[in-house]
Scaffold this active site. Structure first.
Site, PDB file in Angstrom:
ATOM      1  N   HIS A 104       0.846  -1.197   0.000  1.00 40.69           N
ATOM      2  CA  HIS A 104       0.000   0.000   0.000  1.00 40.69           C
ATOM      3  C   HIS A 104       0.883   1.249   0.000  1.00 40.69           C
ATOM      4  CE1 HIS A 104      -2.812   3.074   1.334  1.00 40.69           C
ATOM      5  NE2 HIS A 104      -3.754   2.284   0.851  1.00 40.69           N
ATOM      6  N   GLU A 174      -3.630   1.782  -7.551  1.00 38.59           N
ATOM      7  CA  GLU A 174      -3.991   2.939  -6.728  1.00 38.59           C
ATOM      8  C   GLU A 174      -2.997   4.072  -6.993  1.00 38.59           C
ATOM      9  OE1 GLU A 174      -6.476   1.869  -3.061  1.00 38.59           O
ATOM     10  OE2 GLU A 174      -4.394   1.756  -2.480  1.00 38.59           O
TER      11      GLU A 174
HETATM   12  P1  PGA Z   1      -9.257   6.383  -0.041  1.00 38.37           P
HETATM   13  O1  PGA Z   1      -8.111   5.305   0.254  1.00 38.37           O
HETATM   14  O2  PGA Z   1     -10.408   5.620  -0.645  1.00 38.37           O
HETATM   15  O3  PGA Z   1      -9.573   6.984   1.256  1.00 38.37           O
HETATM   16  O4  PGA Z   1      -8.676   7.360  -1.033  1.00 38.37           O
HETATM   17  C1  PGA Z   1      -7.835   4.279  -0.643  1.00 38.37           C
HETATM   18  C2  PGA Z   1      -6.727   3.420  -0.131  1.00 38.37           C
HETATM   19  O5  PGA Z   1      -5.859   3.892   0.581  1.00 38.37           O
HETATM   20  O6  PGA Z   1      -6.697   2.221  -0.428  1.00 38.37           O
END
Ligand code: PGA
Length: 263
Positions: A104, A174
């Site tokens: 992450h 992401e």
């Molecule tokens: P968020 O976080 O939806 O609050 O932008 C996503 C994540 O960190 O996986």
């Protein structure tokens, strides 16, 4: 491990929330009900590690709880021993985790590099956990350097894994500049789709086309119930990774419902 044959996987990453086990149980129960009512969707929730055992249903045997697949937010890259403050993949598995999020952007910002991430993935897979590997560029430039950045993350994390184990890996795209940001400026579904194809292409270079075609790709970053619906409809991806809005059972529930309707 059994294959997950659902069309969409919706993952909720609670991060370091909520403060108490009581609140966590309430939230988990609300999501359990939504999950039971929307059986076509695979729902994965990543609570903080101290709540894992109480929520996974492993201890209580609660059936509704068991419909949610619990995920660890991270695992150690080591098997056991003198690593104060860490939790091993086997310990998390023993507490009921079925998945582990690895790589992450918040863990990368705290020091996880490709080498550490590769070790964590090996530990998780060896312990029988499915892996959700997060990748994503820090920013988008006009020279497509961001593509190389994502490709290097994939190669760094996965090239030391075996072809056989790769079937237990899901990639969550992401973009770092989208995580924890404004819900109104989410990447267009077509651009998410483009990146999902690029991710599969990068995986195909390591493991071949067959493995790459089977690889589930999720999207995450500033999702709410509105933008999630568009992305599920139009981005041709396999699911979503939701941060903040997974702490709101109504919004998270709506996202699960859309995914069920579209399945
Ligand atoms: P968020 O976080 O939806 O609050 O932008 C996503 C994540 O960190 O996986």
């Amino acid at each position: 491990m059994k294959r997950v044959r659902k069309k969409f996987t919706i993952v909720g990453n609670w991060k370091m929330n909520p403060d108490t086990l009581e609140e966590a149980k309430k939230l988990f129960s609300a999501v359990s009900r939504k999950t039971a009512n929307n059986p076509k969707v695979a729902v994965v929730v990543a609570p903080p590690a101290p709540f894992m055992l109480a929520l996974s249903g492993k201890k209580t045997g609660r059936k509704t709880y068991r419909k949610i697949r619990p995920a660890a937010q991270d695992v150690s890259g080591e098997t056991r021993g003198a690593h104060t403050g860490s939790a091993s993949a086997r310990q998390l598995r023993s507490a009921g985790a079925e998945y582990a999020i690895v790589g992450h952007s918040e863990r990368r910002a705290a020091g996880d590099n490709d080498q550490i991430i590769a070790k964590k993935i090996t530990q998780a897979l060896d312990a029988g956990l499915r892996v959700i590997l997060c990748v994503g560029e820090k920013e988008r430039d006009n020279h497509a350097r961001y593509l190389r950045e994502v490709r290097e993350q994939i190669t760094g994390a996965l090239s030391s894994q075996t072809k056989n184990k790769i079937q237990w890996v899901t990639v969550a795209y992401e973009p770092v500049w989208e995580v924890g940001r404004n819900f109104d400026v989410v990447l267009a579904p077509a651009l998410i789709h483009e990146m999902a194809i690029y991710i599969k292409k990068s995986v195909a270079e390591i493991f071949g086309k067959k493995q790459a075609l089977r690889l589930p790709v999720l999207y995450g970053g500033s999702l709410n119930s509105e933008n999630a619906e568009n992305i599920l409809k139009d981005a041709s991806i396999d699911g979503l990774l939701v941060g903040r809005q997974s702490l709101d059972p109504d919004t998270f529930g709506k996202i699960i419902e859309y995914a069920n309707e579209l399945s």
